[in-house]
Scaffold this motif. Structure first.
Motif, PDB file in Angstrom:
ATOM      1  N   SER A   4       0.865  -1.340   0.048  1.00 44.81           N
ATOM      2  CA  SER A   4       0.095   0.107   0.054  1.00 44.81           C
ATOM      3  C   SER A   4       0.832   1.255  -0.154  1.00 44.81           C
ATOM      4  N   ILE A   5       0.371   2.289  -0.647  1.00 45.68           N
ATOM      5  CA  ILE A   5       0.968   3.529  -0.607  1.00 45.68           C
ATOM      6  C   ILE A   5       0.100   4.682  -0.868  1.00 45.68           C
ATOM      7  N   ALA A   6       0.278   5.916   0.191  1.00 47.80           N
ATOM      8  CA  ALA A   6      -0.649   6.897   0.303  1.00 47.80           C
ATOM      9  C   ALA A   6       0.042   8.215  -0.212  1.00 47.80           C
ATOM     10  N   CYS A   7      -0.681   8.984  -0.893  1.00 45.06           N
ATOM     11  CA  CYS A   7      -0.263  10.090  -1.526  1.00 45.06           C
ATOM     12  C   CYS A   7      -1.433  11.455  -1.350  1.00 45.06           C
ATOM     13  N   VAL A   8      -1.025  12.730  -1.150  1.00 42.90           N
ATOM     14  CA  VAL A   8      -1.758  13.559  -1.045  1.00 42.90           C
ATOM     15  C   VAL A   8      -1.305  14.732  -1.788  1.00 42.90           C
ATOM     16  N   VAL A   9      -2.332  15.432  -2.408  1.00 49.77           N
ATOM     17  CA  VAL A   9      -2.043  16.988  -3.000  1.00 49.77           C
ATOM     18  C   VAL A   9      -2.952  17.888  -2.504  1.00 49.77           C
ATOM     19  N   PHE A  10      -2.436  19.157  -2.241  1.00 45.45           N
ATOM     20  CA  PHE A  10      -3.393  20.077  -2.061  1.00 45.45           C
ATOM     21  C   PHE A  10      -3.279  21.337  -2.973  1.00 45.45           C
ATOM     22  N   ILE A  11      -4.493  21.877  -3.711  1.00 47.10           N
ATOM     23  CA  ILE A  11      -4.237  23.059  -4.357  1.00 47.10           C
ATOM     24  C   ILE A  11      -5.217  24.105  -3.734  1.00 47.10           C
ATOM     25  N   VAL A  12      -4.611  25.315  -3.441  1.00 43.62           N
ATOM     26  CA  VAL A  12      -5.455  26.311  -2.675  1.00 43.62           C
ATOM     27  C   VAL A  12      -5.444  27.358  -3.463  1.00 43.62           C
ATOM     28  N   VAL A  13      -6.857  27.689  -3.630  1.00 43.10           N
ATOM     29  CA  VAL A  13      -7.068  29.163  -4.478  1.00 43.10           C
ATOM     30  C   VAL A  13      -7.006  30.235  -3.395  1.00 43.10           C
ATOM     31  N   SER A  14      -6.675  31.433  -3.583  1.00 45.10           N
ATOM     32  CA  SER A  14      -6.608  32.651  -2.666  1.00 45.10           C
ATOM     33  C   SER A  14      -7.232  33.693  -3.226  1.00 45.10           C
ATOM     34  N   LEU A  15      -8.036  34.527  -2.480  1.00 46.26           N
ATOM     35  CA  LEU A  15      -8.493  35.713  -2.893  1.00 46.26           C
ATOM     36  C   LEU A  15      -7.522  36.764  -2.812  1.00 46.26           C
ATOM     37  N   PHE A  16      -7.111  37.756  -3.627  1.00 46.56           N
ATOM     38  CA  PHE A  16      -6.389  38.691  -3.651  1.00 46.56           C
ATOM     39  C   PHE A  16      -6.938  39.944  -4.079  1.00 46.56           C
ATOM     40  N   HIS A  17      -6.964  40.861  -2.943  1.00 48.10           N
ATOM     41  CA  HIS A  17      -7.871  42.243  -3.162  1.00 48.10           C
ATOM     42  C   HIS A  17      -7.153  43.118  -4.130  1.00 48.10           C
ATOM     43  N   LEU A  18      -7.597  43.368  -5.004  1.00 51.08           N
ATOM     44  CA  LEU A  18      -7.138  44.334  -5.852  1.00 51.08           C
ATOM     45  C   LEU A  18      -7.817  45.605  -6.003  1.00 51.08           C
ATOM     46  N   GLY A  19      -8.809  45.951  -5.159  1.00 45.85           N
ATOM     47  CA  GLY A  19      -9.690  46.903  -5.315  1.00 45.85           C
ATOM     48  C   GLY A  19     -10.954  46.188  -5.477  1.00 45.85           C
ATOM     49  N   LEU A 171     -18.013  39.898  -5.411  1.00 41.69           N
ATOM     50  CA  LEU A 171     -16.912  40.576  -5.560  1.00 41.69           C
ATOM     51  C   LEU A 171     -15.979  40.271  -6.537  1.00 41.69           C
ATOM     52  N   ILE A 172     -15.834  38.886  -7.011  1.00 41.72           N
ATOM     53  CA  ILE A 172     -15.132  38.060  -8.047  1.00 41.72           C
ATOM     54  C   ILE A 172     -15.784  38.680  -9.304  1.00 41.72           C
ATOM     55  N   LYS A 173     -17.080  38.718  -9.555  1.00 41.72           N
ATOM     56  CA  LYS A 173     -17.674  38.769 -10.695  1.00 41.72           C
ATOM     57  C   LYS A 173     -17.566  40.322 -10.958  1.00 41.72           C
ATOM     58  N   SER A 174     -17.689  41.436  -9.807  1.00 45.74           N
ATOM     59  CA  SER A 174     -17.143  42.611 -10.143  1.00 45.74           C
ATOM     60  C   SER A 174     -16.177  43.292 -10.322  1.00 45.74           C
ATOM     61  N   GLY A 175     -14.963  42.474 -10.191  1.00 47.20           N
ATOM     62  CA  GLY A 175     -13.937  42.748 -10.496  1.00 47.20           C
ATOM     63  C   GLY A 175     -12.907  43.102  -9.150  1.00 47.20           C
ATOM     64  N   LYS A 176     -13.585  43.428  -8.064  1.00 47.82           N
ATOM     65  CA  LYS A 176     -13.136  43.928  -6.882  1.00 47.82           C
ATOM     66  C   LYS A 176     -12.038  42.755  -6.130  1.00 47.82           C
ATOM     67  N   TYR A 177     -12.248  41.683  -6.562  1.00 46.09           N
ATOM     68  CA  TYR A 177     -11.346  40.539  -6.100  1.00 46.09           C
ATOM     69  C   TYR A 177     -11.009  39.705  -7.295  1.00 46.09           C
ATOM     70  N   LYS A 178      -9.694  39.049  -7.173  1.00 46.09           N
ATOM     71  CA  LYS A 178      -9.190  38.449  -8.377  1.00 46.09           C
ATOM     72  C   LYS A 178      -8.543  37.071  -7.525  1.00 46.09           C
ATOM     73  N   VAL A 179      -9.031  35.944  -8.409  1.00 42.36           N
ATOM     74  CA  VAL A 179      -8.623  34.652  -8.101  1.00 42.36           C
ATOM     75  C   VAL A 179      -7.350  34.349  -8.466  1.00 42.36           C
ATOM     76  N   ILE A 180      -6.473  33.818  -7.709  1.00 44.49           N
ATOM     77  CA  ILE A 180      -5.097  33.430  -8.015  1.00 44.49           C
ATOM     78  C   ILE A 180      -5.085  32.184  -7.412  1.00 44.49           C
ATOM     79  N   LYS A 181      -4.158  31.369  -8.185  1.00 48.47           N
ATOM     80  CA  LYS A 181      -3.722  29.904  -7.865  1.00 48.47           C
ATOM     81  C   LYS A 181      -2.324  30.099  -6.776  1.00 48.47           C
ATOM     82  N   ASP A 182      -2.357  29.662  -5.918  1.00 48.02           N
ATOM     83  CA  ASP A 182      -1.157  29.598  -4.983  1.00 48.02           C
ATOM     84  C   ASP A 182      -0.249  28.278  -5.466  1.00 48.02           C
TER      85      ASP A 182
END
Length: 182
Positions: A4-19, A171-182
Motif C-alpha cells: 500500500s502507498i498513500a499520496c496527497v496533493v493540495f491546491i489552494v486558491v486564494s482571494l487577492f484584493h485588487l480594489g 466581488l469576483i464578478k465585479s472585479g473587486k477580487y481576483k482569483v489566483i492559484k497558489d
C-alpha cells in the motif's frame, strides 16, 4: 504480497484584493463509507499523531471513476504506483474523471492504493495501521471519496472542494477580487 502507498496533493486558491462507467454495488459503497466514517466519527491515532473526529465523507462517482480507472490500469499492466505507466499523476486522473478545481475556493485530493487484500475490512485495517494512509482517511480537508477494487488492486481517491461564498462570488464578478492559484 500485500502493498500500500498513500499520496496527497493540495491546491489552494486564494482571494487577492485588487480594489461511472464501472459501478461497484451499493453494498460495497455503503460498507466502505460506514467503515471510513466510523473511524472519522470517533477519531484515531495515525502513528504518533492523534486525529480528532472529522466530518463524515460522502460518495462521489467522479472520484470512483478515477479510482476504478487506476485500479484497472494497474491490474492490466501489472504495476503498483500512484503514477500511471503513461506518466499520469493522481491529480491528472482525478481531474480527467471530472473532479475539477475550477470555480472552487479550495481543492484537496489524496489517494490510497493497496494490493493483495481480500476484503474491505482487511484493506481498511491495513490503511489505518499505516500512518500516511490513516492521515488521508482522517484529513478534514477531504469531504468526498470514491473507492474501487479491481482484481486484487484497491484505489481510494479522496476529494475536498470548498465553494466561494455568495459575497465572494459577487466581488469576483465585479472585479473587486481576483482569483489566483497558489
Amino acid at each position: 504480497m500485500k502493498r500500500s502507498i498513500a499520496c496527497v496533493v493540495f491546491i489552494v486558491v486564494s482571494l487577492f484584493h485588487l480594489g461511472t462507467a464501472y459501478a461497484q454495488s451499493t453494498q460495497f459503497k455503503n460498507e466502505f463509507l460506514a467503515s471510513i466514517n466510523a473511524t472519522r466519527t470517533k477519531g484515531c491515532n495515525c502513528g504518533d499523531t492523534y486525529f480528532p473526529p472529522a466530518p463524515p465523507l460522502t460518495w462521489n462517482d467522479k472520484l470512483f471513476d478515477a479510482a476504478m480507472g487506476h485500479a484497472k490500469d494497474m491490474a492490466k499492466r501489472n504495476y503498483f504506483s500512484h503514477t500511471s505507466q503513461d506518466g499520469r499523476s493522481m491529480e491528472d486522473r482525478i481531474v480527467f474523471a471530472g473532479y475539477t478545481f475550477k470555480g472552487f475556493k479550495s481543492f484537496a485530493i489524496g489517494e490510497n492504493i493497496a494490493q493483495g487484500q481480500q476484503s474491505i475490512a482487511e484493506v481498511m485495517d491495513g490503511w489505518l495501521k499505516s500512518e500516511g494512509h490513516c492521515k488521508n482517511l482522517m484529513n478534514r480537508d477531504f469531504k468526498e471519496v470514491g473507492v474501487a477494487q479491481y482484481n486484487d488492486y484497491w484505489v481510494q481517491d479522496f476529494g475536498g472542494r470548498t465553494s466561494f461564498t455568495a459575497e465572494q462570488q459577487r466581488l469576483i464578478k465585479s472585479g473587486k477580487y481576483k482569483v489566483i492559484k497558489d
